[in-house]
Every structure is written in C-alpha cells, then in structure tokens.
Design an enzyme around this catalytic site. Structure first.
Site, short mmCIF file in Angstrom:
data_model
loop_
_atom_site.label_atom_id
_atom_site.label_comp_id
_atom_site.label_asym_id
_atom_site.label_seq_id
_atom_site.Cartn_x
_atom_site.Cartn_y
_atom_site.Cartn_z
N GLU A 214 0.85 -1.33 0.00
CA GLU A 214 0.05 -0.10 0.04
C GLU A 214 0.97 1.19 0.03
OE1 GLU A 214 -3.43 -0.19 -0.15
OE2 GLU A 214 -3.07 -2.41 -0.45
N CYS A 248 -1.69 9.49 2.61
CA CYS A 248 -1.62 8.76 1.51
C CYS A 248 -2.31 8.98 0.38
CB CYS A 248 -1.25 7.27 1.47
SG CYS A 248 -2.44 6.47 2.10
#
Length: 460
Positions: A214, A248
């Site tokens: 991720e 993010c």
C-alpha cells in the site's frame, strides 16, 4: 523471556510452530481473538488519543475519526462477515469434467509481517492486523519508530491481548525492519512510500514471499468549470489538510478549470480559515509535521510557486500552515515528488487533454478526485486515467469504507484490502476438484476411438 528480548528469527520460528499446530484455523478462534482486540482498543482509547496528540498533534475528533473509529468499524465488519468469508465456495464444473465437483477453499498464508507507517500509526497497523486475524494467520507487527508513543502503546496493547506466539510487536528502526525482512514469512503487508516499497519487494522476491504493498503517489484533484465550488472547496480542504496533509490518499495537487480558478482559490481560502481560524498553526484541530527532516523537505517546496494563501512556518513546533501555491512549473520538485504535507499546488487547465498529459507523465496515482456536475466528464476522466481508487465530488472518504477494496496500481501499490478484501489479501484460495469414481469418461485417453471428436466438441 519478553518478546522484545527475542531476536526476530526466534519470534518467527515460534509463530510458525503455533500456526502449524492449527490453533488459528477454527473460525471460532478467530472471532474470539477479534473480540478481544476490540475490547482492548476500547480500553486503550483514552491513552491512544493522548499518544496521537503527542506524536502528531492530532485532535480528539481527528484521532478518533481517522484512526480508532476506522479500526473499530473494520472489526465490526470482520466479526459479522468472517464466517461467510471463510466458508468454501462451490464453483462451476465444465462439461469436459462430467461427474466432478469443484470448490474453492480460503486458506491462511501462515505467519505474516505487517510493516506500518507513521502518518496513521494506529489505524494502518490495526486494520491489516484485523484482516490477518480474520483470515487465520499469525502476525508480527512493525510499527513506525517516528511515532514512538503510539508504537509503544501498540506494543503494550498487543502484549496484554495476545500470546507473542500468535501476534507480536517488534519495535525499532530501519535496521530492525531489514532484519525482519530476512525472515521466512509467508506474506508481507507493507504500507509506506514507493521507495521503501521497492526495498520490501526486493527482499520478499529473494524468498518468493507474496506481498501486499500500500504505497502512495501524486493523487490529482480535478475541479471542473461546472463543479459546486463551495462544496468542492470544503471537501478538498478536509481531504488535503487533515493530519496536516500527511495522508497517502490526500489530494496532491489541484487541476482547476481556467474559468473558475480564481473563484475556487478564494472559496478554498475562506474554508481553511473557517476550519482552522486566522492563525491555523495555533488551532487545536490542526496537526504538525512528524519530524524535522520532513519539515525541511516541505518548506523547501515553498519556493516552487507563488504563495496565494498561507505559507507560514514554525520550525519549533514543526508546523506549516495550509498553503495554496499558484504558477507552479510542471517540472518543479513539488510537481514531481509526492508532497505529503499541507501544500496544495493549483494548476490551471483548459481541456481534458491537458489533465491526461500531466497525470500520465507521473507514476500511476493511488487516488483520483473529480468535482463536477457533468457525469459524462467524470466518466471520461475515470475511464481514461489509470489510478488506484477514486472519489467523484469528494476526497479520501472512500478509504473509510470497509466495503470497497483499497489499493494502488503500479508504483502506488500492489493488492488491496479493507473488509472482505483484507481477508482475501491474507488468504490463499485453494482450488479443489473432486472426480467421481462411478464412471470414467473414455474420451480423454489415447485409446479412445471417438475421443478426438468429443474433445473438439467440448473444448471450443
């Protein structure tokens, strides 16, 4: 001997043995451990809120909404769904396999490693752990050393809740992470930067260990000329400046149509002032940059464009005010590197081709955001640009849904998770074909007179 005193090799050896004994296989065991984890999180909540304030200056509202609350939601969904997720599923059987039955059986990988980042240090450690437990694995957690108070609290919570042969926390710096990556894990789940993701993938490749990565990237936010500018400003400000931009999936830069750019910038500045006041760095709702290195990196971007709002900095408190930058060259550092902070470049566009050219010139983004009332425009953008996940007329909210697979593509990640998709990420799906003994179709054998005709009819 306390787990912190054990070398990683011994922790992994013990977890392999625990997994081989079969204790994690029964779904009842997994449900019981998920309940214990939920009870521990609720019990630790006040201390977790305090630790998140210490490490990142997160307000109680932000810390609960983006860290603890998401973890509890993931737990609720896993507890409701795990029995169904873990059941073998029947599959279709082709006519060429007459008399057979087919099924797919989810199987835990075994002993897993979860390496988590500092920006959401609790949620991004616990959410993948929930998936690992639900899927029947053991787990070693490596929280970030850049948020030491949260890391220490996670270690205490896990130590009080689970045997280290089942779930263990290993704290430390990059050297500790490197030592962990040399261990024979059955799966590695990493959340962090693409640069470190490459290191993780390289280490995993040496042992052929499957990975879920991720990562991040430059997530564009497109504001069309017919967007609801007031609503867009509010939702973009929320997604960009929560956690001081250290998210993010935060909008990395804004593409704004030339006809509405001036009005949008004005509304965005008004919203930020409403959220955080005239002096946002003094607001109890506004976070800080995690450390001095990242603070200096971000302040270095301030010269890459003309500051049209914000720009204030304080090296003592490691705070940077929400900042809007105009006239940013597309080849400047701030437009080539993931910002991961409270700076938002505003890029003017005239037509869709400009958007596509700029986005495609960078690695594939983790997220993409489009604000428009024009469904056809949104459809074209979503269809033509490659990215991990998207929101139409909002930002970051997709990450909080336990019913959507969240993950990147290319340099923004490999694989996805959340809810059932997290269970899948930590599972191997075994295909099992059971053939009948009652009859044996002769056509597949070389001595069959009519075999070729039957094969041609069946396999076309």
């Amino acid at each position: 001997m306390p787990v912190s005193a054990l070398p990683p090799s011994e922790i992994v050896r013990r977890q392999h043995a625990f997994f081989r004994d079969g204790a994690t296989r029964p779904v009842s065991f997994r449900v019981d451990r998920l309940r214990k984890l939920r009870e521990a999180i609720v019990r630790f909540e006040p201390r977790l809120l305090a630790a998140l304030r210490q490490d990142l200056n997160k307000s109680e509202r932000e810390a609960y909404a983006t860290e603890i609350g998401i973890a509890l939601t993931e737990l609720r969904v896993a507890l409701r769904g795990v029995r169904g997720w873990a059941k073998p599923k029947r599959a279709k059987t082709p006519m060429s396999h007459s008399g057979a039955s087919s099924r797919i059986v989810p199987e835990p990988y075994g002993t897993t490693l979860i390496v988590s980042p500092w920006n959401y240090p609790f949620m991004l450690t616990i959410a993948p752990l929930i998936s690992a437990i639900a899927a029947g694995n053991t787990a070693v957690l490596k929280p970030s050393e850049l948020t030491p108070n949260v890391s220490m609290l996670i270690a205490e919570l896990i130590r009080e809740t689970f045997s280290s042969d089942y779930v263990a926390v290993v704290e430390g710096d990059a050297q500790v992470s490197a030592e962990l990556l040399r261990q024979p894990f059955d799966h590695i789940f990493f959340t962090g930067s693409p640069a470190v993701g490459r290191i993780v993938m390289e280490a995993a490749a040496k042992q052929l260990i499957p990975v879920t990565l991720e990562l991040g990237g430059k997530s564009p936010c497109i504001v069309d000329k017919d967007a609801d500018l007031q609503l867009a400003a509010k939702r973009i400000a929320f997604g960009k400046f929560t956690n001081a931009g250290q998210t993010c999936v935060a909008p990395d830069y804004a593409f704004v149509h030339r006809e509405v750019k001036e009005a949008f910038v004005e509304k965005l500045a008004e919203v930020v002032t409403r959220f955080y006041g005239e002096r946002p760095m003094e607001s109890p709702e506004y976070g800080r940059i995690v450390n001095e290195r990242h603070y200096k990196r971000l302040t270095g971007y301030l010269d890459d464009g003309r500051i049209v709002f914000g720009g204030q900095t304080d090296g003592t408190s490691l705070k940077i005010a929400p900042t809007l930058l105009d006239q940013v060259p597309l080849d400047s550092p701030i437009m080539r590197e993931e910002i991961f902070g409270p700076l938002l470049p505003i890029v003017e566009y005239e037509d869709e081709a400009e958007i596509e050219a700029v986005v495609e010139a960078n690695p594939k983004p983790l997220a993409l955001y489009v604000f428009t009332r024009n469904k056809a425009f949104a459809g074209r953008i979503v269809e033509r640009i490659r990215f991990g996940d998207a929101c139409i007329n909002d930002t970051v909210m997709h990450f909080g849904s336990p019913y959507l697979p969240i993950g990147g593509v290319g340099s923004s990640g490999i694989g996805s998770y959340h809810g059932e998709y997290g269970f899948r990420a930590f599972s191997h799906y075994k295909s099992i074909l059971t053939m009948t003994n009652l009859f044996d179709p002769p056509f597949r054998y070389p001595d069959s007179k009519w075999g070729m005709k039957v094969i041609r009819k069946l396999l076309r």
